[in-house]
Design an enzyme around this catalytic site. Structure first.
Site, PDB file in Angstrom:
ATOM      1  N   GLU A  82       0.853  -1.302   0.050  1.00  0.00           N
ATOM      2  CA  GLU A  82      -0.114  -0.115  -0.024  1.00  0.00           C
ATOM      3  C   GLU A  82       0.864   1.176  -0.003  1.00  0.00           C
ATOM      4  OE1 GLU A  82      -3.320   0.710  -0.234  1.00  0.00           O
ATOM      5  OE2 GLU A  82      -4.098  -0.993  -0.157  1.00  0.00           O
ATOM      6  N   SER A 341     -33.508 -25.396  51.965  1.00  0.00           N
ATOM      7  CA  SER A 341     -32.809 -26.180  52.864  1.00  0.00           C
ATOM      8  C   SER A 341     -31.353 -25.750  52.905  1.00  0.00           C
ATOM      9  CB  SER A 341     -32.933 -27.492  53.152  1.00  0.00           C
ATOM     10  OG  SER A 341     -34.185 -28.037  53.377  1.00  0.00           O
TER      11      SER A 341
END
Length: 678
Positions: A82, A341
């Site tokens: 690029e 419980s």
């Protein structure tokens, strides 16, 4: 004027005009109004190792992540393809522009672009036009201005953050995760080449929709960078054979409920580092969903896994499926539900600390009344005298209510609050039903309670942020009581097929079968499981032992290959049988027992208390039950008869009016009634 003087004058004028042009150019560049360079990026939720748990898109639905570490091979490939003079040009590469213009003139069309990476950044952050000369000129101006205000690394970071990669992906990291399912720190040459090629035409080269165009663009990058020495020929040939990704991968959405919570607490934070283990979370979420589906329609489930030595939460699952039809959006790790419980171990531990009982103490399991409250066992069966150890293992209700009555419900609430819980009461003040789940607690609360017991009665605060370590809770129960509770719970029979004696655990089922629980721990970890309906609808036939307990043992199997041994008993632990216990601990008796009526005391059955009799002066018949002969009867504190050995006999008439009759047996036990004789 001589010729030399004219030349000097012309040179001076030329230099002056050049300086004016330069100054004007500098003023033109410096006067550039730059667009914002700090764009919003996705919020990231990360695990203990920095791995992504969840990513949130930005407001416009774009996945835009901070670049992080990027593969050097990709960066080298990007520069060569690029912008090979990126580190030397001032933002605009005149050589590249002249090359592009010459190629366009020779071919009659654009063959290659002259844009630098800086110019591409200018276009991306400004979202400006690309094809017209006015747009190009604007990009050049912005690029030149960016180079004057930012470093090369900052400009490259902007490109790596904003470059488009198809669909709603921006930035190298979002692209690498979506297309390859991995971070961009290590990319293959084929992967790097595709990511170099995609931003040039992100939609036309999407590999899932246009594989032919994507393949051609990738291979073109590979050939060019190989020709420029970035890749060797063998590496290029190997890369050309790699397949393209056929689909975009979904971004991770692990621990979604917890992720939503931490983001809501600190909405301005871009990165949240949690104690969770991504791999463990990913293994347990499908396990939980499968268990909920097996349990029945509309049932959800939740789970917490924590290290009770460090306090770190390793997994947090708020429902069986975040978007499932089981109301998966409800976070059941924080929902207040009846714990059934599961509070019984705490109550027994407090009773041990108060000297009320020992694991081998005998306690009576039989009908009992506390005012208007008459607790019953879950199965409706009374077992008589049992050891405290057995009472907890069988999860009997009456013994634990007896202990709660002696301790006081307020003591239990105070112990819960020491763990950081905020229990919700059903009324204004706690009652004995607290012992059987008559209170609101969350799975987080119960996991913290059991983690404290597992850690010896006092341990670290369970936390999910890496920055929150080091906080300790106040002591809940003593180290001896904590060990005794673990020893009792480790004796529970495990689910079928599960190993015995390796896990101290307790199950629970709330009233109406609305919630089922299983919470257990070994020497290192604690896991809490809840299964039920998120809307609180009863689930007939659901029990913690049948639904939640098997999932608890399965989760430990997913956590690690073997259980960690629980600690040895503290030196001060009293490990003896019931007969060797000190007399006050051999059988549970309330502290007020000295003032209670003994079970074998005599009872006056007739006349009944409060009776009104018409006798016409005749003798009275007295009927007794219990007691030890001989008996004596007093009227208004005066003896009427003594030495009576039968339980039915006659006494002299005490005379008209109110009379207090008292019967006394050989042990000095007595009963008293009040009657009226007309």
């Amino acid at each position: 004027m001589s010729r030399l003087a004219g030349l000097l004058l012309g040179l001076a004028i030329g230099l002056f005009l050049t300086a004016l042009a330069r100054d004007g150019f500098d003023a033109w560049v410096d006067g550039t109004v730059l667009p914002p360079v700090l764009a919003e990026t996705s919020v990231e939720i990360r695990d203990r190792n920095g791995e992504l748990l969840r990513v949130y898109p930005v407001d416009d639905g774009i996945w835009r992540l901070r670049p992080g570490d990027v593969d050097p091979g990709f960066l080298a490939m990007l520069m060569r393809y690029e912008d090979k003079r990126f580190h030397s040009h001032p933002g605009v590469d005149l050589l590249a522009l002249m090359r592009a213009a010459g190629q366009a003139l020779r071919n009659g069309k654009t063959v290659s672009g002259g844009s630098t990476l800086t110019m591409q950044v200018a276009r991306l952050i400004e979202d400006g036009p690309t094809g017209r000369w006015s747009g190009k000129l604007r990009q050049m101006r912005v690029a030149l201005a960016l180079e004057r205000q930012l470093s090369k690394s900052e400009i490259l970071s902007l490109y790596l953050t904003h470059a488009p990669y198809g669909a709603n992906l921006e930035g190298i990291r979002a692209a690498s995760l979506a297309w390859f399912g991995k971070e961009p720190r290590r990319l293959t040459p084929a992967e790097a080449a595709l990511l170099v090629a995609l931003p040039q035409s992100p939609e036309a080269r999407r590999p899932d929709r246009h594989p032919v165009a994507a393949l051609a663009a990738r291979d073109r990058v590979l050939h060019r960078v190989a020709g420029q020495g970035v890749l060797g020929t063998p590496e290029m040939q190997a890369a050309l054979t790699d397949k393209l990704p056929a689909r975009m991968r979904l971004f991770p959405r692990l621990a979604p409920h917890l992720a939503d919570r931490v983001r809501a607490v600190e909405p301005g934070l871009a990165e949240h580092d949690l104690t969770l283990d991504r791999d463990l979370q990913a293994r347990l979420e499908p396990l939980l969903l499968s268990a909920a589906r097996r349990a029945g329609p509309h049932l959800s489930a939740a789970m917490i896994v924590a290290d009770h030595q460090s306090g770190e939460i390793l997994a947090s699952i708020g429902s069986a499926g975040y978007k499932d039809d089981r109301q998966g959006f409800v976070d059941m790790t924080t929902a207040l539900r009846s714990p059934g419980s599961t509070l019984k171990p705490l109550i027994y531990g407090l009773a041990f600390d108060q000297g009320l009982a020992h694991p081998e103490t005998l306690i009576h399991d039989g009908p009992v009344m506390f005012g208007r409250y008459a607790p019953r066992n879950f199965d409706g069966i009374y077992r008589g005298d049992v050891r405290v150890r057995e009472a907890l293992q069988m999860s009997l209700n009456i013994p634990v209510v007896r202990l709660t009555h002696e301790l006081g419900p307020g003591r239990i609430l105070e112990a819960l609050r020491r763990t950081g819980a905020a229990p919700r009461l059903q009324g204004s003040s706690p009652g004995l039903a607290v012992a059987l789940g008559g209170i609101g607690l969350s799975l987080n609360d119960l996991a913290q309670l059991y983690a404290s017991i597992a850690a010896g009665g006092a341990g670290p605060v369970l936390h999910h942020r890496l920055s929150e370590s080091g906080n300790e809770l106040p002591r809940v129960i003593s180290a001896v009581s904590a060990w005794q509770i673990g020893d009792i719970l480790a004796g529970l029979a495990p689910p079928p097929g599960a190993p015995a004696g390796v896990l101290a655990y307790k199950t629970g089922t709330s009233y109406g079968h609305r919630d089922t629980w299983a919470i257990g721990y070994d020497g290192r970890h604690v896991i809490g499981v809840w299964i039920g309906r998120a809307d609180g609808t009863p689930v007939p036939g659901a029990f913690g032992g049948a639904l939640a307990a098997p999932l608890l043992f399965e989760a430990f199997g997913f956590l690690k290959p073997a259980f960690d041994a629980r600690p040895a008993p503290p030196p001060s632990a009293l490990i003896v049988g019931a007969a060797q216990l000190p007399p006050p601990l051999q059988r549970f008796r309330p502290r007020s027992a000295a003032f209670d009526i003994p079970a074998d005391a005599p009872q006056l059955l007739f006349p009944p208390d409060g009776a009104r009799l018409t006798t016409d002066g005749a003798r009275l018949t007295v009927k007794l039950r219990g007691g030890v002969a001989p008996y004596a009867v007093l009227s208004n504190e005066r003896p009427l008869v003594t030495g009576m050995r039968n339980r039915e006999f006659e006494i002299p008439n005490p005379g008209k009016g109110y009379t207090a009759l008292v019967v006394v047996d050989a042990k000095g036990h007595s009963d008293r009634i009040s009657i009226r004789i007309d």
